[in-house]
Design a protein around this motif. Structure first.
Motif, PDB file in Angstrom:
ATOM      1  N   SER A  22      38.583  36.612  75.844  1.00 28.41           N
ATOM      2  CA  SER A  22      38.439  36.280  74.634  1.00 28.41           C
ATOM      3  C   SER A  22      37.057  35.398  74.264  1.00 28.41           C
ATOM      4  O   SER A  22      37.044  34.786  73.219  1.00 28.41           O
ATOM      5  CB  SER A  22      39.486  35.114  74.382  1.00 28.41           C
ATOM      6  N   GLY A  23      36.168  35.410  75.179  1.00 28.23           N
ATOM      7  CA  GLY A  23      35.062  35.028  74.830  1.00 28.23           C
ATOM      8  C   GLY A  23      35.093  33.202  75.542  1.00 28.23           C
ATOM      9  O   GLY A  23      36.051  32.827  75.789  1.00 28.23           O
ATOM     10  N   PRO A  24      33.945  32.497  75.257  1.00 25.42           N
ATOM     11  CA  PRO A  24      34.106  31.107  75.722  1.00 25.42           C
ATOM     12  C   PRO A  24      34.958  30.313  74.745  1.00 25.42           C
ATOM     13  O   PRO A  24      35.119  30.303  73.831  1.00 25.42           O
ATOM     14  CB  PRO A  24      32.453  30.826  75.236  1.00 25.42           C
ATOM     15  N   ALA A  25      35.458  29.448  75.707  1.00 28.59           N
ATOM     16  CA  ALA A  25      36.363  28.361  75.219  1.00 28.59           C
ATOM     17  C   ALA A  25      36.081  27.653  74.228  1.00 28.59           C
ATOM     18  O   ALA A  25      36.746  27.071  73.305  1.00 28.59           O
ATOM     19  CB  ALA A  25      36.996  27.633  76.355  1.00 28.59           C
ATOM     20  N   TRP A  26      34.617  26.945  74.045  1.00 21.07           N
ATOM     21  CA  TRP A  26      34.091  26.281  73.089  1.00 21.07           C
ATOM     22  C   TRP A  26      34.443  26.784  71.756  1.00 21.07           C
ATOM     23  O   TRP A  26      34.283  26.282  70.666  1.00 21.07           O
ATOM     24  CB  TRP A  26      32.863  25.793  73.534  1.00 21.07           C
ATOM     25  N   SER A  27      34.265  28.068  71.504  1.00 16.14           N
ATOM     26  CA  SER A  27      34.072  28.825  70.221  1.00 16.14           C
ATOM     27  C   SER A  27      35.585  28.664  69.846  1.00 16.14           C
ATOM     28  O   SER A  27      35.405  28.455  68.431  1.00 16.14           O
ATOM     29  CB  SER A  27      33.471  30.347  70.514  1.00 16.14           C
TER      30      SER A  27
END
Length: 762
Positions: free
Chosen positions: A714-719
């Motif tokens: 799902s990609g980086p958590a910050w996004s």
């Protein structure tokens, strides 16, 4: 032994003491302490021979030594001599009682001595003789408080079932099986417990006769407690007529007869009780009490000795035996009567324990009449014993007194022998075997199901239709009884309480029950299902497992909560109050997946085509059924088809993952990733303090920069954290959520950041 000898040392009387040699007495005492009782008895005999008049204390010392040596017949001779010199006191007879009881215990009952291993017959006997193996063995349908068939069965919070009248006892504050404390009484009033409707009907059907007898029995108990003895006796009589083989019932009626001073009837009930449970000490004690109250001390002595034989440590009854034995000795010499000889009962217990004392033979004033008998109608002799029919047909003259030897001759034979004929009846007369007293609730049934403890019921009476949930119309699975007494499957009940906090059948308010969520299975019902409807329960379990497997499939039929936007790795607290979502959350917990989908609403389809799976971290329930569910985003999904199950939405889905990239494209994405993260951090830092505080309290801090942004599907958590806090409409957020390209998602986030930065007031 030294302590025991000193304890029972009898004082010497002044008369005749002058001829006693103190040195020889010391030798006798020393020999006695050493355990050579026969030698001690000989010394005492020689001392007595030197006296002009017998010394009472010396006679008692000799008698005790002979008793300990096992020479009971000679000991009786010496005890009789002492009794002729002065009334024997109960405290002077413990050795005689102990020895006779021990001999009866070892030789006739087959029990080991005090130092031996406990026999199986003794298991469960308590020191007071009141409990233990006192009645039928407890079975599945017995109350663990009163040890009888359940009457008005009532299931308590922990799932165990007892008689309602037993639970009404204020002294009962916890479950005797699991030790769980019962709910406290309100305002000093008793708990309003209701009988278990299903179990009550089942017991009434399977054990119709005994259930009816139990009803009369309890009514009799209540009347007896109110001192209304005549009406109580009527109820007991009705109960015994229906169930004559229940030991406790006979015991209570015998006790009532004693209270009403109907001693002959009490003896009859106690005698029947002794036949049914020959090793129950309370039965013999009760009979002894009734006989003693009726003035039949010689017969009472036999029962007291049997009690001591069965339970040597029962101090109370041992003292009573000594008292009665003292009175029997006294009766021998009352009004100048002299003892009569032992009747030669061939094969009886006494003929194997003692022989007629010579003094008794010589002291009788006249020859024994050829028809006299010392037999007692309540006792038995060993099978095949050659009993003289001429003597057994004749009873002792009314008002005559049996000699001590005759009393001991009538000691009961080992339980299980042929019952002795009542005096006055022919040689073929006898007592029905206890098994003939047992009644079946339904006569002539083709097949009976045996229940531990002797109960049986016809197999055809147990119908699975009696064990069906009124909600799902299937066999009970995990049956739960409500405080109002109705039973449902656990899952069926929970679904009903999701909609309304009332019993589905009687409509009684169950708010308190719902608040405690004390949904404990009715263990008796569960055991009945497993034991007697095992095949049907297995089929029911198979159906349940298939449904559970279907519910736990997080691809084909995923439960969907239609509410708000959710993102991977981002917390999403929920307030659940709708019945359909209560069911959905509970099922996700029960199946073990602890996951469900979250989508925003869609006017045409019901919910959007994209969403995020949430995982439950914690659930807190409120008394009214509402709950607060702490969840966190797990993964994104695309809806392939929309559906519904039991009122809540479902979907067939496929999970979304970011596309993998390599080479120059990867380098470009990494540079863009770092730049957008820096841009996001600057935007958040520039926010006013009150806005930052709100964001931090709800979503936490901005996650750190991910060195490998493509590692997660799902990609980086910050996004996702940034998407959750940015002031975007749901549709815009949904569009970004559906993207499977990290590059496209970063571009979209950068545009939003530029837009909100420009619009921010300066």
């Amino acid at each position: 032994m030294e302590t025991r000898v000193e304890m029972f040392m009898h004082p010497l009387s002044n008369s005749g003491a002058a001829g006693i040699c103190p040195e020889m007495l010391e030798v006798a005492e020393e020999v006695n302490r050493a355990g050579d009782y026969s030698l001690a008895a000989e010394i005492y005999t020689s001392q007595l021979a030197d006296l002009q008049h017998p010394d009472r204390g010396l006679c008692l010392r000799k008698a005790d030594c002979l008793t300990q040596a096992g020479r009971i017949s000679e000991a009786l001779d010496s005890y009789c001599t002492a009794a002729s010199l002065g009334k024997l006191r109960p405290e002077e007879l413990p050795l005689l009682v102990d020895t006779i009881a021990r001999t009866l215990r070892e030789k006739e009952l087959g029990f080991p001595g005090p130092g031996g291993e406990s026999s199986s017959e003794e298991e469960g006997l308590e020191s007071d003789g009141e409990c233990g193996d006192d009645d039928e063995a407890l079975d599945l349908f017995s109350c663990r408080l009163c040890k009888c068939l359940l009457h008005e069965p009532t299931t308590v919070e922990c799932g165990h079932t007892f008689c309602k009248i037993c639970l009404d006892d204020e002294a009962i504050t916890e479950c005797v099986q699991c030790k769980k404390q019962f709910n406290e009484k309100k305002d000093g009033l008793p708990n309003d417990r209701r009988l278990d409707v299903v179990l009550s009907g089942l017991l009434g059907k399977l054990f119709a006769t005994e259930s009816k007898a139990r009803k009369f029995w309890i009514e009799g108990q209540v009347l007896r407690g109110e001192k209304n003895h005549p009406e109580a006796l009527e109820k007991y009589n009705a109960a015994v007529h229906l169930a004559p083989s229940i030991g406790r019932l006979l015991c209570q009626r015998a006790e009532l007869h004693v209270e009403m001073r109907n001693f002959s009837l009490a003896v009859q009930d106690a005698s029947s009780l002794c036949r049914i449970k020959p090793h129950w000490t309370k039965a013999h004690s009760l009979k002894a009490t009734a006989l003693s109250e009726a003035g039949r001390n010689d017969e009472a002595l036999q029962e007291y000795l049997m009690c001591v034989a069965l339970k040597p440590n029962w101090t109370k009854v041992k003292l009573q035996a000594q008292k009665v034995l003292s009175e029997v000795f006294s009766s021998v010499f009352e009004n100048g009567n002299m003892p009569t000889p032992l009747h030669p009962l061939q094969g009886g217990v006494a003929s194997r324990l003692i022989k007629p004392p010579a003094s008794l033979m010589s002291l009788r004033p006249e020859a024994k009449k050829p028809g006299s008998s010392s037999q007692d109608s309540e006792f038995s002799v060993s099978k095949g014993s050659p009993v003289d029919d001429s003597s057994s047909r004749l009873s002792p003259p009314e008002g005559s007194t049996k000699s001590l030897a005759e009393v001991l001759a009538a000691l009961p034979a080992p339980p299980g022998g042929v019952k002795r004929k009542h005096s006055g009846e022919g040689p073929s007369a006898g007592t029905n075997h206890p098994s003939k007293l047992l009644r079946s609730d339904v006569a002539g049934s083709s097949q009976a199901v045996s229940v531990c403890g002797g109960r049986t019921f016809p197999a055809e009476l147990l119908d699975s239709g009696d064990m069906e949930c009124p909600l799902c119309m299937r066999l009970f699975y995990e049956p739960v009884a409500t405080p109002c007494g109705h039973t449902f499957c656990l899952k069926c009940l929970e679904r009903c309480l999701d909609h309304k906090s009332n019993c589905p059948l009687c409509k009684e308010n169950l708010s308190e029950y719902l608040a405690t969520r004390g949904y404990n299975k009715t263990l008796l019902m569960e055991e009945v299902l497993q034991r007697y409807l095992g095949d049907e329960l297995a089929d029911r379990k198979t159906i349940h497992e298939e449904e559970r497997k279907e519910l736990s499939n997080l691809n084909q039929e995923v439960p969907v909560f239609v509410c708000t936007m959710a993102f991977p790795t981002i917390p999403c607290p929920l307030h659940v109050f709708e019945p359909r979502y209560r069911l959905m959350i509970r099922r996700s917990m029960e199946t073990g997946t602890k996951q469900f989908g979250m989508c925003i609403a869609d006017e045409l389809k019901g919910f959007a085509d994209y969403g995020c799976m949430l995982e439950v971290r914690d659930v807190k329930f409120f008394p009214d059924g509402r709950s607060v569910v702490d969840t966190i985003g797990v993964s994104r999904f695309k809806v392939l088809s929309h559906g519904q199950r039991d009122g809540y939405p479902t979907a067939k889905i496929e999970y979304l993952e970011d596309k993998k990239v390599e080479g120059e494209e990867l380098v470009e994405i990494l540079k863009m990733h770092d730049a957008v993260y820096e841009q996001a951090n600057n935007w958040f830092t520039s926010l006013k303090d009150n806005m930052k505080s709100q964001i931090l309290s709800h979503f936490g801090h901005l996650p750190s920069n991910d060195p490998d942004p493509l590692a997660s599907p799902s990609g980086p958590a910050w996004s996702w954290w940034l998407l959750a806090v940015l002031p975007l409409e749901n549709r815009a957020q949904l569009t970004i959520l559906a993207m499977t390209s990290l590059k496209d998602r970063l571009i979209a986030i950068r545009r939003v950041l530029i837009f909100v930065t420009r619009r921010r007031p300066r």
